[in-house]
Design a protein around this motif. Structure first.
Motif, PDB file in Angstrom:
ATOM      1  N   THR A 264     -25.863 -22.400   6.731  1.00 29.89           N
ATOM      2  CA  THR A 264     -24.844 -23.150   6.268  1.00 29.89           C
ATOM      3  C   THR A 264     -25.120 -23.224   4.601  1.00 29.89           C
TER       4      THR A 264
ATOM      5  N   ASN B 295     -22.939 -24.831   0.889  1.00 29.97           N
ATOM      6  CA  ASN B 295     -21.919 -25.434   0.066  1.00 29.97           C
ATOM      7  C   ASN B 295     -22.174 -25.294  -1.254  1.00 29.97           C
TER       8      ASN B 295
ATOM      9  N   GLN C 254     -17.564 -25.796   1.905  1.00 25.91           N
ATOM     10  CA  GLN C 254     -18.764 -25.675   2.783  1.00 25.91           C
ATOM     11  C   GLN C 254     -18.636 -24.330   3.626  1.00 25.91           C
ATOM     12  N   TYR C 255     -19.405 -23.721   4.161  1.00 27.13           N
ATOM     13  CA  TYR C 255     -19.240 -22.603   4.989  1.00 27.13           C
ATOM     14  C   TYR C 255     -20.360 -22.402   6.093  1.00 27.13           C
ATOM     15  N   GLU C 256     -20.290 -21.741   7.083  1.00 27.89           N
ATOM     16  CA  GLU C 256     -21.052 -21.218   8.086  1.00 27.89           C
ATOM     17  C   GLU C 256     -21.197 -19.737   8.043  1.00 27.89           C
TER      18      GLU C 256
ATOM     19  N   THR D 149     -22.754 -16.887  10.933  1.00 29.22           N
ATOM     20  CA  THR D 149     -23.286 -16.849  12.235  1.00 29.22           C
ATOM     21  C   THR D 149     -23.754 -15.546  12.279  1.00 29.22           C
TER      22      THR D 149
ATOM     23  N   LYS E 156     -17.303 -18.126   7.929  1.00 29.75           N
ATOM     24  CA  LYS E 156     -16.391 -19.294   8.368  1.00 29.75           C
ATOM     25  C   LYS E 156     -16.385 -20.314   7.080  1.00 29.75           C
ATOM     26  N   LEU E 157     -15.233 -20.796   6.430  1.00 33.97           N
ATOM     27  CA  LEU E 157     -15.072 -21.620   5.643  1.00 33.97           C
ATOM     28  C   LEU E 157     -15.164 -23.040   6.456  1.00 33.97           C
ATOM     29  N   THR E 158     -15.763 -24.053   6.331  1.00 33.89           N
ATOM     30  CA  THR E 158     -15.527 -25.308   6.996  1.00 33.89           C
ATOM     31  C   THR E 158     -15.159 -26.376   5.957  1.00 33.89           C
ATOM     32  N   GLY E 159     -14.884 -26.026   4.700  1.00 34.80           N
ATOM     33  CA  GLY E 159     -14.277 -27.033   3.979  1.00 34.80           C
ATOM     34  C   GLY E 159     -13.926 -26.135   2.571  1.00 34.80           C
TER      35      GLY E 159
ATOM     36  N   ASP F 119     -10.592 -26.664   0.437  1.00 37.92           N
ATOM     37  CA  ASP F 119      -9.713 -27.147  -0.260  1.00 37.92           C
ATOM     38  C   ASP F 119      -9.598 -27.202  -1.676  1.00 37.92           C
TER      39      ASP F 119
END
Ligand SMILES: [Zn+2]
Ligand SMILES: [Zn+2]
Length: 129
Positions: free
Chosen positions: A3, A5, A12-14, A16, A50-53, A55
Motif C-alpha cells: 500500500t 499514500n 491512497q493505492y494498493e 497486488t 488500484k487507487l483506493t482514494g 479525489d
C-alpha cells in the motif's frame, strides 16, 4: 499486497502484483517535480495498481504524453503515466511497505544536480538507457 499514500492521505493505492526493478532518475523534470536531487521509481502493471482514494489527484503533463499524478492537497507526486503504456511509473517515496524490489541503475545522469554525488555501485546511464 503493498500500500501507499500521499503525505496527507487523500490519495491512497494498493498494489497486488510485482513492482519492477528500481531506477533512480536524475532528469530535470523529476528533480523539479519532487523538489529533490533525484526520484526513485519503478513500474507497476495497470492491472496490479488500484487507487483506493483519489479525489484530490490531478496530473501535470510534463512532456507530451507523460502525465505526472500528484495530490492537490499536499503536493506529493504519486505516480506518472505515459500514454499508450500498460503500466504506471510509481514514485517509491509514497510506498508504505517494503516494495520488495531491487535497485537497478541511475538514469539521466547527464542532468544530475551539480551538488549531489552518486556514491553507489549501480550502473549509471547518461540518458534513459
Ligand atoms: Zn495528499
Ligand atoms: Zn526523471
Amino acid at each position: 499486497m503493498t500500500t501507499g499514500n500521499c503525505l496527507c492521505g487523500k490519495v491512497q493505492y494498493e498494489i497486488t502484483g510485482e513492482i519492477s526493478d528500481i531506477v533512480h532518475c536524475h532528469c530535470i523534470t523529476c528533480r523539479k517535480a519532487h523538489g529533490s536531487a533525484f526520484s526513485s521509481v519503478a513500474a507497476v502493471n495497470d492491472s496490479d495498481f488500484k487507487l483506493t482514494g483519489g479525489d484530490s489527484l490531478k496530473y501535470f503533463e510534463s512532456s507530451e504524453g507523460k502525465k505526472r499524478y500528484f495530490c492537490t492537497n499536499c503536493g506529493t507526486h504519486v505516480y506518472a503515466k505515459r500514454d499508450a503504456t500498460a503500466h504506471i511509473i510509481l514514485r517509491l517515496g509514497s510506498v508504505n511497505d517494503d516494495p520488495k524490489a531491487k535497485e537497478k541503475k541511475h538514469i539521466w545522469v547527464s542532468q544530475k544536480a551539480s551538488w549531489y554525488s552518486i556514491n553507489s555501485n549501480l550502473p549509471e546511464s547518461m540518458e534513459f538507457e
